[in-house]
Design a protein around this motif. Sequence first.
Motif, PDB file in Angstrom:
ATOM      1  N   GLU A   1       4.030   3.128  -8.068  1.00  0.00           N
ATOM      2  CA  GLU A   1       3.427   4.635  -7.788  1.00  0.00           C
ATOM      3  C   GLU A   1       2.055   4.605  -7.388  1.00  0.00           C
ATOM      4  O   GLU A   1       1.306   3.598  -7.594  1.00  0.00           O
ATOM      5  CB  GLU A   1       3.476   5.283  -9.379  1.00  0.00           C
ATOM      6  CG  GLU A   1       4.564   5.566  -9.850  1.00  0.00           C
ATOM      7  CD  GLU A   1       4.513   6.106 -11.247  1.00  0.00           C
ATOM      8  OE1 GLU A   1       3.471   6.564 -11.539  1.00  0.00           O
ATOM      9  OE2 GLU A   1       5.670   6.200 -11.964  1.00  0.00           O
ATOM     10  N   CYS A   2       1.818   5.465  -6.535  1.00  0.00           N
ATOM     11  CA  CYS A   2       0.372   5.808  -5.802  1.00  0.00           C
ATOM     12  C   CYS A   2      -0.253   6.325  -6.980  1.00  0.00           C
ATOM     13  O   CYS A   2       0.294   7.854  -7.191  1.00  0.00           O
ATOM     14  CB  CYS A   2       0.392   6.339  -4.754  1.00  0.00           C
ATOM     15  SG  CYS A   2      -1.160   6.704  -4.226  1.00  0.00           S
ATOM     16  N   HIS A   3      -1.248   6.078  -7.386  1.00  0.00           N
ATOM     17  CA  HIS A   3      -1.877   7.039  -8.327  1.00  0.00           C
ATOM     18  C   HIS A   3      -2.905   8.108  -7.838  1.00  0.00           C
ATOM     19  O   HIS A   3      -3.601   8.928  -8.296  1.00  0.00           O
ATOM     20  CB  HIS A   3      -3.076   6.257  -9.304  1.00  0.00           C
ATOM     21  CG  HIS A   3      -2.238   5.520 -10.256  1.00  0.00           C
ATOM     22  ND1 HIS A   3      -2.873   4.667 -11.148  1.00  0.00           N
ATOM     23  CD2 HIS A   3      -0.960   5.483 -10.716  1.00  0.00           C
ATOM     24  CE1 HIS A   3      -1.808   4.393 -12.084  1.00  0.00           C
ATOM     25  NE2 HIS A   3      -0.645   4.390 -11.831  1.00  0.00           N
ATOM     26  N   TYR A   4      -2.958   8.170  -6.336  1.00  0.00           N
ATOM     27  CA  TYR A   4      -3.742   9.282  -5.752  1.00  0.00           C
ATOM     28  C   TYR A   4      -2.853  10.202  -5.302  1.00  0.00           C
ATOM     29  O   TYR A   4      -3.258  11.342  -5.439  1.00  0.00           O
ATOM     30  CB  TYR A   4      -4.398   8.556  -4.545  1.00  0.00           C
ATOM     31  CG  TYR A   4      -5.884   7.973  -4.982  1.00  0.00           C
ATOM     32  CD1 TYR A   4      -7.109   8.520  -5.146  1.00  0.00           C
ATOM     33  CD2 TYR A   4      -5.545   6.784  -5.438  1.00  0.00           C
ATOM     34  CE1 TYR A   4      -8.090   8.072  -5.738  1.00  0.00           C
ATOM     35  CE2 TYR A   4      -6.753   5.908  -5.998  1.00  0.00           C
ATOM     36  CZ  TYR A   4      -7.999   6.695  -6.096  1.00  0.00           C
ATOM     37  OH  TYR A   4      -9.268   6.051  -6.382  1.00  0.00           O
ATOM     38  N   CYS A   5      -1.750  10.084  -4.910  1.00  0.00           N
ATOM     39  CA  CYS A   5      -0.884  10.986  -4.021  1.00  0.00           C
ATOM     40  C   CYS A   5       0.342  11.453  -4.892  1.00  0.00           C
ATOM     41  O   CYS A   5       1.253  11.953  -4.681  1.00  0.00           O
ATOM     42  CB  CYS A   5      -0.414  10.904  -2.688  1.00  0.00           C
ATOM     43  SG  CYS A   5       0.427   9.588  -2.436  1.00  0.00           S
ATOM     44  N   GLY A   6       0.765  10.213  -5.865  1.00  0.00           N
ATOM     45  CA  GLY A   6       1.877  10.437  -6.788  1.00  0.00           C
ATOM     46  C   GLY A   6       3.196   9.884  -6.063  1.00  0.00           C
ATOM     47  O   GLY A   6       4.300  10.028  -6.460  1.00  0.00           O
ATOM     48  N   SER A   7       3.117   9.131  -4.892  1.00  0.00           N
ATOM     49  CA  SER A   7       4.334   8.722  -4.308  1.00  0.00           C
ATOM     50  C   SER A   7       4.815   7.633  -4.921  1.00  0.00           C
ATOM     51  O   SER A   7       4.221   6.827  -5.646  1.00  0.00           O
ATOM     52  CB  SER A   7       3.820   8.498  -2.658  1.00  0.00           C
ATOM     53  OG  SER A   7       3.292   7.074  -2.628  1.00  0.00           O
ATOM     54  N   ILE A   8       6.110   7.415  -4.718  1.00  0.00           N
ATOM     55  CA  ILE A   8       6.974   6.431  -5.291  1.00  0.00           C
ATOM     56  C   ILE A   8       7.665   5.227  -4.076  1.00  0.00           C
ATOM     57  O   ILE A   8       8.102   5.752  -3.326  1.00  0.00           O
ATOM     58  CB  ILE A   8       7.869   7.076  -6.044  1.00  0.00           C
ATOM     59  CG1 ILE A   8       7.284   7.857  -7.284  1.00  0.00           C
ATOM     60  CG2 ILE A   8       9.008   5.969  -6.775  1.00  0.00           C
ATOM     61  CD1 ILE A   8       8.258   8.982  -7.867  1.00  0.00           C
TER      62      ILE A   8
ATOM     63  N   GLN B   1       0.923  -1.257  -0.071  1.00  0.00           N
ATOM     64  CA  GLN B   1       0.136  -0.065   0.084  1.00  0.00           C
ATOM     65  C   GLN B   1       1.095   1.246  -0.128  1.00  0.00           C
ATOM     66  O   GLN B   1       1.926   1.291   0.571  1.00  0.00           O
ATOM     67  CB  GLN B   1      -0.948  -0.095   1.149  1.00  0.00           C
ATOM     68  CG  GLN B   1      -1.968  -1.285   1.471  1.00  0.00           C
ATOM     69  CD  GLN B   1      -3.341  -0.736   1.394  1.00  0.00           C
ATOM     70  OE1 GLN B   1      -3.563   0.040   1.884  1.00  0.00           O
ATOM     71  NE2 GLN B   1      -3.979  -1.656   0.749  1.00  0.00           N
ATOM     72  N   CYS B   2       0.185   2.298  -0.339  1.00  0.00           N
ATOM     73  CA  CYS B   2       0.794   3.760  -0.393  1.00  0.00           C
ATOM     74  C   CYS B   2       1.040   4.244   1.014  1.00  0.00           C
ATOM     75  O   CYS B   2       0.258   3.721   1.954  1.00  0.00           O
ATOM     76  CB  CYS B   2      -0.021   4.577  -1.024  1.00  0.00           C
ATOM     77  SG  CYS B   2       0.746   6.341  -0.909  1.00  0.00           S
ATOM     78  N   VAL B   3       2.214   4.758   1.561  1.00  0.00           N
ATOM     79  CA  VAL B   3       2.366   5.054   2.726  1.00  0.00           C
ATOM     80  C   VAL B   3       1.508   6.136   3.014  1.00  0.00           C
ATOM     81  O   VAL B   3       1.315   6.248   4.320  1.00  0.00           O
ATOM     82  CB  VAL B   3       3.838   5.580   2.940  1.00  0.00           C
ATOM     83  CG1 VAL B   3       5.103   4.585   2.817  1.00  0.00           C
ATOM     84  CG2 VAL B   3       4.390   6.703   2.082  1.00  0.00           C
ATOM     85  N   ASN B   4       0.824   6.827   2.075  1.00  0.00           N
ATOM     86  CA  ASN B   4       0.187   8.120   2.499  1.00  0.00           C
ATOM     87  C   ASN B   4      -1.371   7.728   2.438  1.00  0.00           C
ATOM     88  O   ASN B   4      -2.231   8.575   2.913  1.00  0.00           O
ATOM     89  CB  ASN B   4       0.641   9.397   1.546  1.00  0.00           C
ATOM     90  CG  ASN B   4       1.984   9.690   1.617  1.00  0.00           C
ATOM     91  OD1 ASN B   4       2.521   9.479   2.481  1.00  0.00           O
ATOM     92  ND2 ASN B   4       2.428  10.140   0.412  1.00  0.00           N
ATOM     93  N   CYS B   5      -1.602   6.831   1.533  1.00  0.00           N
ATOM     94  CA  CYS B   5      -3.040   6.511   1.190  1.00  0.00           C
ATOM     95  C   CYS B   5      -3.356   5.045   1.604  1.00  0.00           C
ATOM     96  O   CYS B   5      -2.460   4.188   1.301  1.00  0.00           O
ATOM     97  CB  CYS B   5      -3.434   6.883  -0.190  1.00  0.00           C
ATOM     98  SG  CYS B   5      -2.626   8.291  -0.499  1.00  0.00           S
ATOM     99  N   SER B   6      -4.559   4.947   1.605  1.00  0.00           N
ATOM    100  CA  SER B   6      -4.943   3.383   1.978  1.00  0.00           C
ATOM    101  C   SER B   6      -5.653   2.648   0.473  1.00  0.00           C
ATOM    102  O   SER B   6      -6.514   2.884   0.203  1.00  0.00           O
ATOM    103  CB  SER B   6      -6.242   3.241   2.903  1.00  0.00           C
ATOM    104  OG  SER B   6      -7.241   4.037   2.613  1.00  0.00           O
TER     105      SER B   6
END
Length: 827
Positions: free
Chosen positions: A559-566, A541-546
């Motif tokens: 990549e996270c498609h919601y916040c852009g984290s990598i 999972q993304c570290v910032n989003c569920s």
Amino acid sequence: MNFSAAGTLANAMSAPFCNVALPVPLRTTFTYRVPEPLRSSVQPGCRVLVPFRKKSLVGVVVECIEAAPAGARLREIARVVDLLPALTPKLLEFGQWIASYYLAPIGEVFRSMLPPATELSSQREVALSAAGRAMAEELGKKLLLPETGQEELRALVELAKQGKVFSFTGTGKRGFSADLLQRLQRRGLVEIREMTKGRKRRTQRIIAWKGEGASKPGDAENLERVHALLETERGPLPLHQLLKLAHVSRSLVERLIRTGALASWEEPLDPAEDPFDTGYEPPAHTLNPAQESAFGAIRARFELGEFGVQLLHGVTGSGKTEVYLRAVQDALARGKTAIVLVPEIALTLWVGRQCRAWFGAQFEGVVVLHSALSDVERSHAWWRVRHGEARVVVGTRSAVFAPLENLGLIVVDEEQESSYKQEETPRYHGRDVAIVRAKLENAVALLGSATPSLETYHHAREGKYELLTIAGRVASRPLPSVEIISLREEFQQTHKTNPISSALHAGIQECLSNGTQALILINRRGYSWSVLCRSCGASVQCVNCSISMTHHKSRNRLECHYCGSIQQIPKQCPRCHSKYVYFFGEGSEHLEERLRKEFPGARIARLDRDTARTKRQFQETLGAFAGGALDILVGTQMLAKGHDFHRVTLVGVVSADASLSMPDFRAAERTFQLLTQVAGRAGRGDLPGHVLIQTYYPDHYAIQDAVKQDYAAFFERELHFRRVMAYPPFTSLANVIVRDTSLENAIQWSRRLSEYFAPLNNDAVRVLGPAAAPLARLKREHRFQFLLKSKSRVKLARLLSGALAYCDAKEIPQTAILADVDPLSLL
Ligand code: ADP
Ligand code: ZN
Ligand code: ZN
């Protein structure tokens, strides 16, 4: 002439205080003192520079007032930014409506309505008007000495001497104050224009078919290729693309331009900079009877000269654009102006070009407005409209705020598109506010769609909107045939899960053999959209989003498609450290790779947000496909909208299921719309089209009705579901999200808010929640949700504004509460 009037206007508006809306997340305006010298310049709609806390901010004057609240220590306005108020009284009213309906801070509403304040660093040109020149001449004859005359007279004489002057905002270098110039402007003696400087025109050369003159016999073969390219599809192409696609030399093209076979012109890379295309001749169709009758109804509405909403329900390929263009033309001929809203930037290019070809020369010009323009470009275009130099505006959502006066028509193309909804403050819906603006301006709102939203069609059936229908495609072209491929059956037969079923494979093969084209739609981008541990079941999972991370193979990362984290691609499970990390869920990148493997000779390209990062890349891929340089185009939703390709005979939908299984009451509607739209891309030329839809739920009504392309049947079923479940259009919704990076705060504030809601939750307004939002964590914030439902919009609004006031009283920060009125997504 009566010179003694010169001084009197200065006192026309001179209130000592004014209320200013500032772009801060606070639902209030702020009172400022107006220093004496600025009093005549400050009027409602003007932008002003004011001190706010430790900063300077540009705000909008909402009203001028005589008395300030008692006891307040007020600060002063520093500067007046606008000489001509940026916002007209109608737009001020419009903004206030939006702020109150969507419970948005008024200053943030105005910020969305206005161009970026580039004027702060730009210059203005001040020149005498004809009347001003005449007066200056008179003065000259009378040898009125500047020293003895009034300030205005002195300025007139000076201006006449200097010719055009550049004046900075505030006190001009040459001794003219903004205030003085503005007084002269109001009396029609000078003209003041915003100058946006330093704009390099970045242009490209466009080549179009003209078909005149004789050409050399030796050119025949080349000429034919060029002709086919420029005439089969949307025609005009940038020179560099034409050279590449037609395999011809630059000198040949130059020769053909000289002989009259081709036309050419320079077009800015950005259409907003384009005054108008002179060389492009739009196809002049005579309207068919169905189009004619729709247009007749629109004309009749104009004749009435009053507000009204019309829904143009026309199947895909029925020629709705042609009807919009005539409607705009008719509005212009009546001396009115028009706005054409389209759902995405790419379509502004196409519709903008058509509008320029139709109206650019004949009327006063067309402006294209969208969010991808640079600040300077946007400001420039915006002021052209404000100065009345353009009478047609084509644009995305925010173009609904274009400062046109005397508005007669707002067209909303593809009114069902979710891109009309702004998902940040102010959370307005472009279509809905277009109707409100039309009402304010006594104009006509013309909504168009092949698959109208449930709400809009419901209003049309109830008689609130006038329904105009075009039931068939132009030139009696048949609608494409649509077939369902059951992935369950496919699996039972092959025991494989290949996203390209045997039927789809055969269909593509047939296109390749016949030299026609295929569009393949997949609704996720990336390579794999889930990364899972086979050993313990943990997903990455993304570290910032569920939300699951998406694997991007070419970029070799997650990549996270919601916040852009990598993230790095994990070699082992982050939880149990097993090595069995497994990627599943094929995205567009994977599908492209698979297609290349299965059809080695085919020319394939992919269009999604990863490959079409710039407008240029996007246009190039679409241009290459339209020009026949590609056989297969694979991509996301982007492909489904509006494009008019004539050689596409096959449309494949890899899976209809992802959108069907979204946790959202609009999932069925979205699926039906998407399938119908994408199916509508097939068979738009002389060749019939075929559509293959792959799904695990072949019996779902959204899919069944899309196959039959039966809007009415879908509407009835879906409407029934909405009635039973008490969803829109039978109830109004508001979504309230409580969010904070600290889980503790988020919980505490939701509890407090639920204490407010609990005693007020009744049959008139239902409050569901608090519950963890479907996206329980987004961009580091924890999120809890309340859903408000009511048959009465008024009661809903009252409860909601009560809730916000309660939060203020309890000192819950305004940024922690997100209120979405008429939400499109409940995530
Ligand atoms: P829609 O938006 O309804 O899907 P379009 O407006 O894109 O359809 O029109 C589809 C195609 O039909 C376009 O290529 C357009 O030029 C063409 N067309 C429109 N009106 C006519 C007409 N009256 N006769 C012939 N072709 C037409
Ligand atoms: Zn594990
Ligand atoms: Zn994220």
